[in-house]
Design a protein around this motif. Structure first.
Motif, short mmCIF file in Angstrom:
data_model
loop_
_atom_site.label_atom_id
_atom_site.label_comp_id
_atom_site.label_asym_id
_atom_site.label_seq_id
_atom_site.Cartn_x
_atom_site.Cartn_y
_atom_site.Cartn_z
N PRO A 66 0.21 -7.37 -5.80
CA PRO A 66 -0.74 -6.21 -5.98
C PRO A 66 -0.20 -4.72 -5.21
N LEU A 67 -0.31 -3.61 -5.97
CA LEU A 67 -0.15 -2.48 -5.31
C LEU A 67 -1.53 -1.50 -5.21
N TYR A 68 -1.95 -1.06 -4.00
CA TYR A 68 -2.99 -0.58 -3.86
C TYR A 68 -2.70 0.83 -3.26
N PHE A 69 -3.43 1.93 -3.42
CA PHE A 69 -3.16 3.24 -2.95
C PHE A 69 -4.29 3.55 -1.66
N ASP A 70 -4.18 3.96 -0.70
CA ASP A 70 -5.00 4.63 0.33
C ASP A 70 -4.77 6.26 -0.33
N ALA A 71 -6.08 6.30 -0.74
CA ALA A 71 -6.21 7.69 -1.84
C ALA A 71 -6.87 8.68 -1.05
N CYS A 72 -7.12 8.66 0.36
CA CYS A 72 -7.99 9.54 1.00
C CYS A 72 -7.59 11.09 0.38
N MET A 104 0.79 -1.30 -0.11
CA MET A 104 -0.10 -0.02 0.21
C MET A 104 0.80 1.25 -0.22
N LEU A 105 0.40 2.33 -0.62
CA LEU A 105 0.95 3.75 -0.54
C LEU A 105 -0.13 4.47 -0.17
N THR A 106 0.03 5.34 0.86
CA THR A 106 -0.86 6.24 1.54
C THR A 106 -0.63 7.58 0.72
N VAL A 107 -1.25 8.22 0.21
CA VAL A 107 -1.04 9.43 -0.42
C VAL A 107 -2.36 10.63 -0.32
N THR A 108 -2.07 11.54 0.77
CA THR A 108 -0.55 11.85 1.23
C THR A 108 -0.66 10.98 2.31
N ASN A 109 0.62 11.05 3.07
CA ASN A 109 1.14 10.00 4.18
C ASN A 109 0.61 10.98 5.69
N ASN A 110 -0.61 10.62 5.86
CA ASN A 110 -1.26 11.41 7.01
C ASN A 110 -0.50 11.01 8.11
N PHE A 119 -2.81 6.72 -10.38
CA PHE A 119 -3.62 5.34 -10.23
C PHE A 119 -3.48 4.33 -11.22
N ALA A 120 -2.92 4.71 -12.43
CA ALA A 120 -2.61 3.93 -13.56
C ALA A 120 -1.45 2.81 -13.23
N LEU A 121 -0.67 3.41 -12.03
CA LEU A 121 0.47 2.49 -11.79
C LEU A 121 -0.07 1.40 -10.55
N GLY A 122 -1.20 1.37 -10.16
CA GLY A 122 -1.63 0.46 -9.28
C GLY A 122 -2.72 -0.62 -9.71
N ASP A 123 -3.10 -1.39 -8.70
CA ASP A 123 -4.37 -2.50 -9.04
C ASP A 123 -5.56 -2.03 -8.34
N GLY A 124 -5.53 -1.02 -7.41
CA GLY A 124 -6.64 -1.03 -6.88
C GLY A 124 -6.36 0.34 -5.80
N CYS A 125 -7.49 0.57 -4.92
CA CYS A 125 -7.22 1.65 -3.88
C CYS A 125 -8.49 1.48 -3.02
#
Length: 453
Positions: free
Chosen positions: A212-218, A181-187, A247-253
């Protein structure tokens, strides 16, 4: 256009009164709340910076969209608008609505994680960490070294340590890492952004190991704005184009639409995996609702469909980031230690630097938050030892600014309160726990001041 005076890029058409209290009243209120700002009645808070989640003001277009809400249990046209708006930005194949972000996390980790797994992130936030741990997996933070240093001015302190990620996969084995997971921005790391280059490097490692790469996209829109401002090659891109590329770099969010969805409730889970999406929808039905409403009213779906696009508007983002930076620069200029550079949704005061006489096990962040409330009726939140226990790498006080709610005069008042507390910081005492819950203890913890020796 150079802007010296920050003005809100909107007109105010409705107002909500806020209540003044005396210091004596606040002392009694804080004692009754067991020195936990979460337990304060909101009516007794003057400036509420506890969170920017769901506390924003909706636009006229969002209120208009609410009137189109289709409350059909299944096949709602409001879901179609919700899905289409999100796919326009993220590009993900499956969009699953949930009542808020933590529900998306519970479903994602419930399907993908098992006991003994390891989930790396730049920095997990509280509900993310708790939902990973609830499955028996380990939530591991791999933020770069600069992200652990409040005074560092690295432009992308939210970045993940790519070498550490690669080393982790080699050490535990790919089979124990169900996702990254990548949190964007890093809260938890001070609202610091992640660069496109870092996201690209993390994605490459994930692709190499078929993880798989997921974003925490808050706060994806704020992250996109920081990339536009700070990362060479993106100055002429729109925030939407930048978000689409990431987002195109990831598999979901996962997403709490209560942040950059600009809504008061709601969230969603996205994936490109057909089998995984079916498993997630099966779990969704058990607790959230049918997959075309997911625990939300049709009017909520409509509000998010509009709001998530509004969050990417340049005039709004320019004002949002400038207003937050104004607060940070004003108090830092007077010597208040903050996480540098100022984040997007909040300013984070370094409580260990502010109150060096209070050790971490006496919760300096909570002590500072209590004093800000006593001084000026300001509610904030501790992100440190109370929230994360031994996993806390810093003790911070987050001043999370709700979207489109407070004006510049509110920010100036806040500066005055913080500087007044800073002037008598040596008199502030630490606290001890009298009650804690097994999960997310900061929400319901009870504390008491430690008497002076």
């Amino acid at each position: 256009m150079p802007i010296k005076t920050i003005i809100e890029p909107f007109r105010i058409k409705s107002v909500e009164p806020i209540r003044w209290t005396t210091r004596a009243q606040r002392e009694e209120l804080l004692k009754a709340a067991h020195y936990n700002l979460f337990l304060l009645p909101a009516d007794n808070v003057l400036i509420d910076l506890l969170t920017d989640s769901g506390t924003g003001a909706m636009s006229t277009n969002q209120w208009a969209a609410i009137m189109q809400g289709d409350e059909s249990y299944a096949g709602s046209r409001s879901f179609d608008r919700f899905r289409n708006s999100i796919q326009d930005i993220t590009g993900f194949k499956h969009v699953i609505p949930t009542h808020q972000g933590r529900a998306a996390e519970r479903i994602l980790f419930g399907v993908m994680c098992k006991k003994g797994d390891v989930v790396p992130n730049n920095t997990h936030f509280d509900t993310t960490r708790a939902n990973v741990k609830f499955t028996g997996a380990e939530a591991l933070d791999l933020v770069i070294a600069e992200g652990k240093q409040p005074a560092s001015t690295h432009p992308f302190k939210g970045n993940m340590d790519v070498a550490a990620l690669e080393a982790l996969i080699q050490r535990v084995g790919r089979e124990r890492v169900p996702l990254v997971m990548l949190t964007v921005t890093n809260n938890s790391g001070g609202g610091q952004p992640v660069s496109m280059q870092n996201a690209r490097e993390v994605a490459a490692v994930c692709k190499q190991h078929n993880i798989p790469l997921y974003f925490d996209a808050c706060r994806f829109a704020e992250n996109a704005w920081f990339i536009k401002l700070r990362e060479p090659g993106y100055e002429n891109h729109t925030p939407k184009q930048i978000a689409q590329e990431m987002f195109a770099l990831g598999d979901g969010c996962t997403m709490s639409a209560k942040k950059d969805g600009m809504a008061n409730i709601g969230g969603f889970l996205c994936t490109n995996d057909d089998l995984l999406a079916q498993q997630e929808k099966d779990l969704l039905i058990l607790t959230e609702g049918y997959p075309t409403y997911g625990g939300l009213a049709g009017r909520d779906l409509e509000a998010i469909a509009v709001g998530i696009q509004e969050a990417l508007e340049e005039d709004y983002l320019r004002y949002r980031i400038a207003s937050t930076a104004y607060l940070g620069k004003a108090i830092a200029a007077a010597g208040v230690p903050i996480v540098q550079p100022p984040g997007g949704h909040a300013i984070y005061i370094d409580a260990r630097g502010f109150l060096p006489h209070i050790p971490s096990d006496q919760f300096p962040g909570v002590a500072l938050g209590c004093e800000l409330y006593l001084e000026g009726g300001v509610r904030s939140v501790e992100i440190g030892t109370l929230m994360f226990a031994k996993a806390a790498q810093m003790d911070l006080v987050r001043l999370a600014i709700p979207r489109r709610v407070y004006t510049q005069s509110h920010i100036d008042y806040l500066v005055e309160v913080i500087l007044e507390v800073f002037a008598h910081r040596g008199q502030i005492r630490g606290l001890r726990l009298t009650y804690e819950a097994p999960f997310l203890r900061h929400f319901t913890a009870r504390l008491e001041p430690i008497e002076a020796a």
